[in-house]
Design a protein around this motif. Structure first.
Motif, PDB file in Angstrom:
ATOM      1  N   ARG A 276     -16.093  -1.329  34.462  1.00 25.78           N
ATOM      2  CA  ARG A 276     -15.553  -1.833  35.812  1.00 25.78           C
ATOM      3  C   ARG A 276     -16.257  -1.489  37.106  1.00 25.78           C
ATOM      4  N   HIS A 277     -16.910  -0.475  37.028  1.00 22.27           N
ATOM      5  CA  HIS A 277     -17.586  -0.131  38.133  1.00 22.27           C
ATOM      6  C   HIS A 277     -19.060  -1.129  38.336  1.00 22.27           C
ATOM      7  N   SER A 278     -19.569  -1.426  37.033  1.00 20.73           N
ATOM      8  CA  SER A 278     -20.618  -2.203  37.140  1.00 20.73           C
ATOM      9  C   SER A 278     -20.188  -3.656  37.649  1.00 20.73           C
ATOM     10  N   LEU A 279     -19.215  -4.285  36.909  1.00 19.77           N
ATOM     11  CA  LEU A 279     -18.706  -5.825  37.579  1.00 19.77           C
ATOM     12  C   LEU A 279     -18.258  -5.423  38.965  1.00 19.77           C
ATOM     13  N   ALA A 280     -17.586  -4.329  39.348  1.00 17.33           N
ATOM     14  CA  ALA A 280     -17.052  -4.740  40.578  1.00 17.33           C
ATOM     15  C   ALA A 280     -18.279  -4.670  41.728  1.00 17.33           C
ATOM     16  N   VAL A 281     -19.285  -3.807  41.509  1.00 15.07           N
ATOM     17  CA  VAL A 281     -20.498  -3.808  42.451  1.00 15.07           C
ATOM     18  C   VAL A 281     -21.103  -4.930  42.062  1.00 15.07           C
ATOM     19  N   TYR A 282     -21.160  -5.616  41.023  1.00 16.52           N
ATOM     20  CA  TYR A 282     -21.870  -6.869  40.867  1.00 16.52           C
ATOM     21  C   TYR A 282     -21.160  -8.136  41.554  1.00 16.52           C
ATOM     22  N   TYR A 283     -19.790  -8.168  41.343  1.00 13.73           N
ATOM     23  CA  TYR A 283     -19.133  -9.085  42.154  1.00 13.73           C
ATOM     24  C   TYR A 283     -18.969  -9.116  43.619  1.00 13.73           C
ATOM     25  N   ILE A 284     -18.894  -7.943  44.115  1.00 11.21           N
ATOM     26  CA  ILE A 284     -18.843  -7.544  45.547  1.00 11.21           C
ATOM     27  C   ILE A 284     -20.514  -7.898  46.169  1.00 11.21           C
ATOM     28  N   GLY A 285     -21.644  -7.476  45.401  1.00 13.13           N
ATOM     29  CA  GLY A 285     -22.908  -7.973  45.854  1.00 13.13           C
ATOM     30  C   GLY A 285     -23.180  -9.089  45.873  1.00 13.13           C
ATOM     31  N   ALA A 286     -22.561  -9.949  44.921  1.00 17.89           N
ATOM     32  CA  ALA A 286     -23.050 -11.339  44.591  1.00 17.89           C
ATOM     33  C   ALA A 286     -22.539 -12.310  45.621  1.00 17.89           C
ATOM     34  N   GLY A 287     -21.729 -12.068  46.553  1.00 18.72           N
ATOM     35  CA  GLY A 287     -21.180 -13.128  47.659  1.00 18.72           C
ATOM     36  C   GLY A 287     -19.502 -12.515  48.365  1.00 18.72           C
ATOM     37  N   ASN A 288     -19.339 -13.563  49.137  1.00 20.03           N
ATOM     38  CA  ASN A 288     -18.118 -13.010  49.901  1.00 20.03           C
ATOM     39  C   ASN A 288     -16.693 -13.389  49.176  1.00 20.03           C
ATOM     40  N   TYR A 289     -16.628 -12.740  48.092  1.00 14.69           N
ATOM     41  CA  TYR A 289     -15.290 -13.180  47.298  1.00 14.69           C
ATOM     42  C   TYR A 289     -14.185 -12.007  47.640  1.00 14.69           C
ATOM     43  N   ALA A 290     -12.997 -12.585  47.897  1.00 14.63           N
ATOM     44  CA  ALA A 290     -11.907 -11.955  48.065  1.00 14.63           C
ATOM     45  C   ALA A 290     -11.608 -10.644  47.292  1.00 14.63           C
ATOM     46  N   LEU A 291     -11.490  -9.641  47.863  1.00 12.66           N
ATOM     47  CA  LEU A 291     -11.622  -8.384  46.967  1.00 12.66           C
ATOM     48  C   LEU A 291      -9.997  -8.504  46.199  1.00 12.66           C
ATOM     49  N   LYS A 292      -8.969  -9.069  46.671  1.00  6.60           N
ATOM     50  CA  LYS A 292      -7.713  -9.033  45.603  1.00  6.60           C
ATOM     51  C   LYS A 292      -8.157 -10.061  44.332  1.00  6.60           C
ATOM     52  N   ASP A 293      -9.253 -10.807  44.602  1.00 10.40           N
ATOM     53  CA  ASP A 293      -9.427 -11.686  43.426  1.00 10.40           C
ATOM     54  C   ASP A 293     -10.440 -10.801  42.591  1.00 10.40           C
ATOM     55  N   ILE A 294     -11.183 -10.136  42.877  1.00 14.31           N
ATOM     56  CA  ILE A 294     -11.953  -9.154  42.280  1.00 14.31           C
ATOM     57  C   ILE A 294     -11.241  -8.080  41.424  1.00 14.31           C
ATOM     58  N   SER A 295     -10.453  -7.520  42.237  1.00 15.20           N
ATOM     59  CA  SER A 295      -9.277  -6.704  41.599  1.00 15.20           C
ATOM     60  C   SER A 295      -8.621  -7.191  40.530  1.00 15.20           C
ATOM     61  N   TRP A 296      -8.273  -8.517  40.584  1.00 17.27           N
ATOM     62  CA  TRP A 296      -7.551  -9.132  39.357  1.00 17.27           C
ATOM     63  C   TRP A 296      -8.253  -9.380  38.166  1.00 17.27           C
ATOM     64  N   MET A 297      -9.622  -9.838  38.585  1.00 20.71           N
ATOM     65  CA  MET A 297     -10.693 -10.106  37.402  1.00 20.71           C
ATOM     66  C   MET A 297     -10.793  -8.883  36.779  1.00 20.71           C
ATOM     67  N   LEU A 298     -10.621  -7.412  37.446  1.00 20.21           N
ATOM     68  CA  LEU A 298     -10.841  -6.178  36.585  1.00 20.21           C
ATOM     69  C   LEU A 298      -9.670  -5.875  36.035  1.00 20.21           C
ATOM     70  N   GLY A 299      -8.726  -6.413  36.077  1.00 18.89           N
ATOM     71  CA  GLY A 299      -7.637  -5.882  35.534  1.00 18.89           C
ATOM     72  C   GLY A 299      -6.446  -5.014  36.276  1.00 18.89           C
ATOM     73  N   TYR A 300      -6.690  -5.243  37.503  1.00 16.67           N
ATOM     74  CA  TYR A 300      -5.785  -4.202  38.404  1.00 16.67           C
ATOM     75  C   TYR A 300      -4.507  -5.036  38.969  1.00 16.67           C
ATOM     76  N   ASN A 301      -3.523  -4.780  38.813  1.00 14.90           N
ATOM     77  CA  ASN A 301      -2.383  -5.371  39.398  1.00 14.90           C
ATOM     78  C   ASN A 301      -2.190  -5.449  40.887  1.00 14.90           C
ATOM     79  N   GLU A 302      -2.605  -4.426  41.248  1.00 15.78           N
ATOM     80  CA  GLU A 302      -2.479  -3.860  42.797  1.00 15.78           C
ATOM     81  C   GLU A 302      -3.755  -3.762  43.595  1.00 15.78           C
TER      82      GLU A 302
END
Length: 324
Positions: A276-302
């Protein structure tokens, strides 16, 4: 199939040799087609070398990134789930000539039916049974990718008696039943007209890029924690799998899995958090993606749960990290 067997700690060269396949030739762009007998032998030996009689079922469960790639192609020409499934059915011949896919609707449900090219009766050959199970599980994962949620079929019908009902129920998400001549998935009709949720597709595609950059598996045996890490990363587009699901896919009891990881000095939760840590850093560093989308992709409901986890990993909030 060979790649998945390698992920399960099988030597690719040994597997191919037992199936009468030249692995070096297979890697070439103009390799001779694999024969039906070689494919049968490949299935049989993959199941034997992994000590997993449900190899096909678990292989299908592991195909989420591959299924996601198919989803990406289908999304381009489909507006609804129903259209996507109809298009997918028309493409089945590109995957296999052993069966075709048919879609049927009623007032309350729709069915995805696999129709064998040959009637095998109640005792289909091992390789055909593995193929059917791979395709049926892939359909469920395709729907997951289209709707960005885990879809539960209303019914699963197979032409044979399954050897491990509890494990089939876990993978199919409902208890399979036996019905002569049928290979059918039944879903609630409410999904049929659902518009495709494409907002996360760029993120999903980014995941595939990260997965494709994983180091190529060497001939040397990998540690269990490395194999689990790679599996979790490759199958994380709808969240990180549970300990029980991973144990089942590796054909081992949860307790034995925990014990083996303890011998390597690590806990399962440590590996899951590292993914989860690796993917979160990768997603955030890759572009301006909404944090709620990244959160959902990593399996967090909130989003708040993701924020707390991210601060634990990095010492800063996702928003602070994004602005660095």
């Amino acid at each position: 199939m060979i790649a998945y067997a390698v992920q399960r700690d099988v030597n690719a060269a040994q597997l191919c040799k037992l199936a009468g396949i030249d692995l070096a030739a297979l890697r070439k762009s103009h390799a001779a087609p694999v024969t039906a007998q070689q494919l049968q032998d490949l299935w049989l030996n993959a199941g034997r070398l992994t000590n997993d009689p449900l190899f096909g079922l678990h292989f299908g469960e592991s195909l989420q990134p591959a299924a996601l790639g198919i989803v990406g192609e289908i999304i381009q020409s489909s507006a609804t789930v129903g259209e996507a499934l109809t298009h997918a059915a028309a493409l089945t011949h590109l995957v296999t000539d052993q069966c075709r896919m048919e879609i049927a609707r009623s007032a309350k449900t729709f069915m995805v039916r696999l129709l064998p090219a040959t009637d095998h009766g109640a005792t289909p050959p091992y390789a055909f049974r593995q193929l059917i199970e791979v395709l049926m599980v892939m359909v469920i994962h395709e729907l997951d990718g289209l709707l960005l949620q885990k879809i539960v079929p209303q019914a699963v019908r197979l032409a044979y008696t399954v050897p491990d009902p509890a494990e089939y129920e876990r993978v199919f998400r409902c208890k399979p039943s036996k019905r002569a001549g049928e290979y059918v998935l039944v879903f609630d009709n409410r999904y049929w007209e659902e518009p495709l949720l494409t907002a996360n597709y760029e993120l999903q595609n980014l995941l595939l890029q990260k997965v494709s950059s994983l180091p190529k598996t060497s001939d040397q045996p990998q540690t269990l924690q490395t194999r689990i890490y790679n599996y979790l990363l490759a199958n994380s587009y709808l969240g990180v799998s549970s300990l029980d699901d991973i144990a089942a896919n590796f054909n081992i009891s949860p307790r034995s899995l925990q014990r083996k990881l303890k011998e390597e000095g690590v806990k399962y939760q440590d590996i899951a958090d590292a993914v989860r840590h690796s993917l979160a850093v990768y997603y955030i560093g890759a572009g301006n993606y909404a944090l709620k989308d990244i959160s959902w992709m990593l399996g967090y409901n909130e989003l708040s749960a993701f924020t707390r986890a991210f601060k634990r990993w990095t010492g800063s909030s996702p928003l602070q990290y994004q602005s660095l």
